[in-house]
Scaffold this active site. Structure first.
Site, short mmCIF file in Angstrom:
data_model
loop_
_atom_site.label_atom_id
_atom_site.label_comp_id
_atom_site.label_asym_id
_atom_site.label_seq_id
_atom_site.Cartn_x
_atom_site.Cartn_y
_atom_site.Cartn_z
N GLY A 118 1.09 -3.12 -6.29
CA GLY A 118 1.01 -1.78 -5.75
C GLY A 118 -0.36 -1.18 -6.01
O GLY A 118 -1.33 -1.41 -5.28
N TRP B 267 0.82 -1.23 0.00
CA TRP B 267 0.00 0.00 0.00
C TRP B 267 0.85 1.27 0.00
O TRP B 267 0.31 2.38 0.02
CB TRP B 267 -0.98 -0.02 1.19
CG TRP B 267 -2.10 -0.98 1.00
CD1 TRP B 267 -2.34 -1.73 -0.13
CD2 TRP B 267 -3.16 -1.30 1.91
NE1 TRP B 267 -3.47 -2.51 0.05
CE2 TRP B 267 -3.99 -2.26 1.30
CE3 TRP B 267 -3.47 -0.89 3.21
CZ2 TRP B 267 -5.11 -2.79 1.91
CZ3 TRP B 267 -4.60 -1.42 3.84
CH2 TRP B 267 -5.41 -2.37 3.19
N GLU C 195 10.60 -7.64 -9.62
CA GLU C 195 9.83 -6.45 -9.99
C GLU C 195 10.65 -5.60 -10.97
O GLU C 195 11.47 -4.77 -10.54
CB GLU C 195 9.53 -5.62 -8.75
CG GLU C 195 8.68 -6.35 -7.74
CD GLU C 195 7.84 -5.38 -6.93
OE1 GLU C 195 6.62 -5.52 -6.96
OE2 GLU C 195 8.41 -4.45 -6.32
N GLU D 15 11.63 1.41 -5.07
CA GLU D 15 11.46 2.81 -4.64
C GLU D 15 12.41 3.14 -3.50
O GLU D 15 12.90 4.27 -3.40
CB GLU D 15 9.99 3.08 -4.25
CG GLU D 15 9.12 3.15 -5.50
CD GLU D 15 7.67 2.73 -5.30
OE1 GLU D 15 7.22 2.66 -4.14
OE2 GLU D 15 7.00 2.45 -6.31
C1 PEP Z 1 5.09 -2.36 -6.42
O1 PEP Z 1 5.23 -1.23 -6.01
O2 PEP Z 1 5.61 -3.31 -5.82
C2 PEP Z 1 4.31 -2.54 -7.63
C3 PEP Z 1 4.42 -3.67 -8.25
O3 PEP Z 1 3.52 -1.49 -8.03
P1 PEP Z 1 2.41 -1.50 -9.21
O4 PEP Z 1 1.61 -2.75 -9.04
O5 PEP Z 1 1.63 -0.27 -9.00
O6 PEP Z 1 3.19 -1.52 -10.49
#
Ligand code: PEP
Length: 254
Positions: A237, A12, A170, A100
């Site tokens: 996310g 979140w 990711e 991030e």
């Molecule tokens: C995340 O921040 O781990 C992510 C996968 O974000 P999103 O699903 O918004 O791409």
């Protein structure tokens, strides 16, 4: 065949106050009550919302996660949080090394390693995030970048330390951008990572370990990603913020 229970995890990020997060957790609990035993669900709200969310999760099987932790047990580390504080708030999981954090807060493979060590020592389940940037992918460096993140992030860990580990692949170019890796791209990377893990530790461990995909997962692409043999779940996310949408991800088989 090893049994790797799929994990659908919601990050979140810096969204929702404690009150908003508690409401979302309550709705999610109701919406996923019929999800059954063959999928695990985790949500990771902000630190200030953890206890309120935990209270809403009473009686549900949804696990609580945090978005970071510090490697020291306590001390003069303003703004940081220790493993036992997360456990006291009800966490069983902790996300470590999110892109991030790497991009905006100076996280390195070395600090990721120390945080993962702290999580393991405390009995938390680390969700270790790794991923290549678009420039690195375009330069054909995807595997070498991931191998380095994996190797450095887990340097000096022995098999016994890694029983609770979850890896999240990711790709940075897919996070929050709406661009998703194709299911074939995700599968190719996950299979590579599993091979690496087998060579760094052993095959049995690599076959048991869950590797999540993260990067713009949404209801329209989740089933295809989850159908890949080495994709064991999703770290989500944006699409985890709305309980109805996140519940659709949890029900990806329907
Ligand atoms: C995340 O921040 O781990 C992510 C996968 O974000 P999103 O699903 O918004 O791409």
């Amino acid at each position: 065949m090893p049994s790797r229970k799929p994990l659908i995890a919601g990050n979140w990020k810096m969204h929702k106050t404690g009150t908003e997060a508690a409401l979302a957790a309550r709705q999610l609990t109701a919406l996923t009550a019929d999800a059954g035993d063959d999928v695990e669900v985790m949500i990771a709200p902000t630190f200030t919302a953890l206890s309120q969310v935990k209270a809403e999760l009473a009686g549900s099987t949804i696990e609580l996660g945090a978005q970071n932790l510090h490697w020291e047990e306590k001390g003069a580390f303003t703004g940081e949080i220790a493993a036992d504080m997360l456990i006291d708030a009800g966490c069983t999981y902790v996300i470590i090394g999110h892109s991030e954090r790497r991009q905006f807060f100076g996280e390195t493979d070395q600090t990721v390693n120390k945080r993962t060590r702290a999580a393991v020592n405390a009995g938390l389940r680390p969700v270790l995030c790794i991923g290549e940037s678009e420039v690195e992918r375009d330069a054909g460096q995807t595997f070498s970048v991931l191998d380095k993140q994996l190797q450095n992030g887990l340097e000096s860990f022995v098999l016994q330390d890694l029983q609770r580990l979850v890896i999240a692949y990711e790709p940075v170019w897919a996070i929050g951008t709406g661009k998703t890796a194709t299911s074939e791209q995700a599968q190719q990377v996950h299979a590579h990572l599993r091979k690496q893990l087998a060579s760094l530790w052993d095959d049995e461990f690599a076959q048991q370990l869950r590797i999540l995909y993260g990067g713009s997962v949404k209801p329209s692409n989740v089933a295809e990603l989850m159908a890949m043999p080495d994709v064991d779940g999703a770290l989500v996310g944006g699409a985890s913020l709305d309980p109805e949408t996140f519940s659709q991800l949890v029900h990806y088989k329907k």
